[in-house]
Design an enzyme around this catalytic site. Structure first.
Site, PDB file in Angstrom:
ATOM      1  N   VAL A 146      53.261  48.373  47.124  1.00 61.80           N
ATOM      2  CA  VAL A 146      52.682  48.842  48.385  1.00 61.80           C
ATOM      3  C   VAL A 146      52.607  47.751  49.436  1.00 61.80           C
ATOM      4  O   VAL A 146      52.401  48.042  50.618  1.00 61.80           O
ATOM      5  CB  VAL A 146      51.283  49.456  48.153  1.00 61.80           C
ATOM      6  CG1 VAL A 146      51.373  50.667  47.233  1.00 61.80           C
ATOM      7  CG2 VAL A 146      50.284  48.428  47.643  1.00 61.80           C
ATOM      8  N   ASN A 198      45.551  54.418  45.853  1.00 64.49           N
ATOM      9  CA  ASN A 198      44.753  53.880  44.751  1.00 64.49           C
ATOM     10  C   ASN A 198      45.121  52.437  44.389  1.00 64.49           C
ATOM     11  O   ASN A 198      44.311  51.728  43.799  1.00 64.49           O
ATOM     12  CB  ASN A 198      44.917  54.764  43.511  1.00 64.49           C
ATOM     13  CG  ASN A 198      44.286  54.150  42.284  1.00 64.49           C
ATOM     14  OD1 ASN A 198      43.073  54.054  42.165  1.00 64.49           O
ATOM     15  ND2 ASN A 198      45.134  53.711  41.350  1.00 64.49           N
ATOM     16  N   SER A 237      35.648  50.997  47.050  1.00 62.73           N
ATOM     17  CA  SER A 237      34.819  50.410  45.992  1.00 62.73           C
ATOM     18  C   SER A 237      33.411  50.218  46.526  1.00 62.73           C
ATOM     19  O   SER A 237      33.209  50.036  47.736  1.00 62.73           O
ATOM     20  CB  SER A 237      35.386  49.056  45.561  1.00 62.73           C
ATOM     21  OG  SER A 237      34.482  48.366  44.717  1.00 62.73           O
ATOM     22  N   TYR A 240      37.974  40.764  48.033  1.00 63.38           N
ATOM     23  CA  TYR A 240      38.004  42.155  47.569  1.00 63.38           C
ATOM     24  C   TYR A 240      36.986  42.999  48.336  1.00 63.38           C
ATOM     25  O   TYR A 240      37.297  44.112  48.794  1.00 63.38           O
ATOM     26  CB  TYR A 240      37.713  42.197  46.072  1.00 63.38           C
ATOM     27  CG  TYR A 240      37.836  43.564  45.452  1.00 63.38           C
ATOM     28  CD1 TYR A 240      39.080  44.111  45.148  1.00 63.38           C
ATOM     29  CD2 TYR A 240      36.697  44.308  45.148  1.00 63.38           C
ATOM     30  CE1 TYR A 240      39.189  45.355  44.560  1.00 63.38           C
ATOM     31  CE2 TYR A 240      36.802  45.555  44.555  1.00 63.38           C
ATOM     32  CZ  TYR A 240      38.044  46.081  44.267  1.00 63.38           C
ATOM     33  OH  TYR A 240      38.147  47.318  43.687  1.00 63.38           O
ATOM     34  N   ALA A 287      35.715  42.423  51.295  1.00 61.47           N
ATOM     35  CA  ALA A 287      36.143  42.562  52.687  1.00 61.47           C
ATOM     36  C   ALA A 287      37.270  43.576  52.826  1.00 61.47           C
ATOM     37  O   ALA A 287      37.279  44.401  53.753  1.00 61.47           O
ATOM     38  CB  ALA A 287      36.585  41.200  53.232  1.00 61.47           C
ATOM     39  N   LYS A 332      38.066  46.113  50.766  1.00 58.93           N
ATOM     40  CA  LYS A 332      37.599  47.472  50.504  1.00 58.93           C
ATOM     41  C   LYS A 332      36.685  47.974  51.625  1.00 58.93           C
ATOM     42  O   LYS A 332      36.680  49.173  51.939  1.00 58.93           O
ATOM     43  CB  LYS A 332      36.885  47.540  49.155  1.00 58.93           C
ATOM     44  CG  LYS A 332      37.813  47.357  47.960  1.00 58.93           C
ATOM     45  CD  LYS A 332      38.898  48.432  47.900  1.00 58.93           C
ATOM     46  CE  LYS A 332      39.668  48.395  46.593  1.00 58.93           C
ATOM     47  NZ  LYS A 332      40.728  49.421  46.523  1.00 58.93           N
ATOM     48  N   ILE A 371      33.595  51.464  36.509  1.00 64.08           N
ATOM     49  CA  ILE A 371      34.391  52.492  35.852  1.00 64.08           C
ATOM     50  C   ILE A 371      35.101  51.850  34.663  1.00 64.08           C
ATOM     51  O   ILE A 371      35.736  50.799  34.798  1.00 64.08           O
ATOM     52  CB  ILE A 371      35.419  53.113  36.807  1.00 64.08           C
ATOM     53  CG1 ILE A 371      34.718  53.656  38.057  1.00 64.08           C
ATOM     54  CG2 ILE A 371      36.208  54.208  36.103  1.00 64.08           C
ATOM     55  CD1 ILE A 371      33.680  54.740  37.797  1.00 64.08           C
TER      56      ILE A 371
END
Length: 263
Positions: A74, A100, A153, A166, A168, A170, A199
């Site tokens: 991606v 995702n 998240s 991470y 920042a 999300k 999860i």
């Protein structure tokens, strides 16, 4: 006109629709693919390694929906353009996009985060959402209607110590979700996000050494399952969520209560 069982069920069904799920080789993406295909949706699945998504397609070959594996990173816009072309060739369009793909870089304070680490985490978690959504923009707006679900998240909701890049990235996904919802409302494209807490994916189980079996019916727990996230994504992608737009839905189990500090 009174509701019938058939009309009620049809609103929550994805049967006959086409979905694209990025980062679908394991964890939440794999669970979303299974739930969608079991409901009769045709699903284009991608990851950076073709063998991984081919294994997913083989595993779910007996489900009602077709699963089409495509190799795509991606963060690579040429790959993403090829993904959009492959989807058009296989199914003639797209009704649902699930962004995702993502990942972190471990726990470290921001002063120890190098530029390369920052770039890598932001590229896959935020820029990747832009790349894929931009590539499918015309196809989504041609749908009637269409839905985008971004996997964010809880780290993006409130920030997590030691997870600056991470959190920042999300947080950016959540903000981008709201913006896209406004941009595309007139085109009948709904855009929502889900913000999972802990999860029990294969990776997190390994990282935390967590091997306990999770009782799905038990609300008093700290860990959720990939299937529970997939069920929420399925709802947001369906017509049953037709008045849900621009939201980031938290999936965390029982929320933490605020404790008054000792003074």
């Amino acid at each position: 006109m009174s509701e019938t069982t058939e009309t009620v069920r049809s609103r929550s069904s994805l049967d006959g629709q086409t979905a694209v799920v990025t980062g679908a080789s394991a964890g939440i993406g794999r669970a979303i693919t299974e739930v969608f295909a079991a409901d009769g949706a045709n699903v284009v699945v991608c990851s950076r390694t073709l063998d991984d998504v081919e294994a997913v397609a083989d595993e779910f070959a007996n489900l009602p929906g077709d699963v089409e594996p495509v190799e795509a990173d991606v963060t690579d816009r040429d790959d993403v353009a090829a993904l959009a072309e492959a989807t058009e060739e296989a199914f003639g369009g797209v009704d649902i996009l699930v962004n995702n793909a993502g990942g972190g870089a471990g726990l470290m304070p921001l002063d120890e985060v190098g530029g390369d680490v920052w770039d890598d985490v932001v590229d896959v978690n935020l820029t990747g959402v832009y790349n894929v959504t931009h590539a499918f923009a015309d196809a989504l707006q041609a749908g009637d209607p269409s839905a985008v679900v971004n996997v964010a998240s809880m780290a993006g909701e409130y920030g997590v110590e030691g997870m600056g890049p991470y959190s920042a990235a999300k947080g950016g996904v959540i903000s981008l979700t709201r913006t896209l919802a406004r941009d595309w409302a007139d085109e009948d494209v709904r855009v929502n996000a889900v913000s999972p807490g802990f999860i029990a994916t294969e990776k997190l189980r390994e990282n935390f050494g967590y091997d306990a079996e999770i009782e799905r019916g038990n609300a008093d727990r700290k860990w959720g399952t990939p299937a529970e996230v997939a069920d929420l994504v399925r709802f947001l992608a369906s017509d049953a969520a037709s008045f849900v737009d621009g939201q980031s839905v938290r999936i965390t189990g029982t929320p933490n209560t605020y404790q008054t500090p000792d003074l």
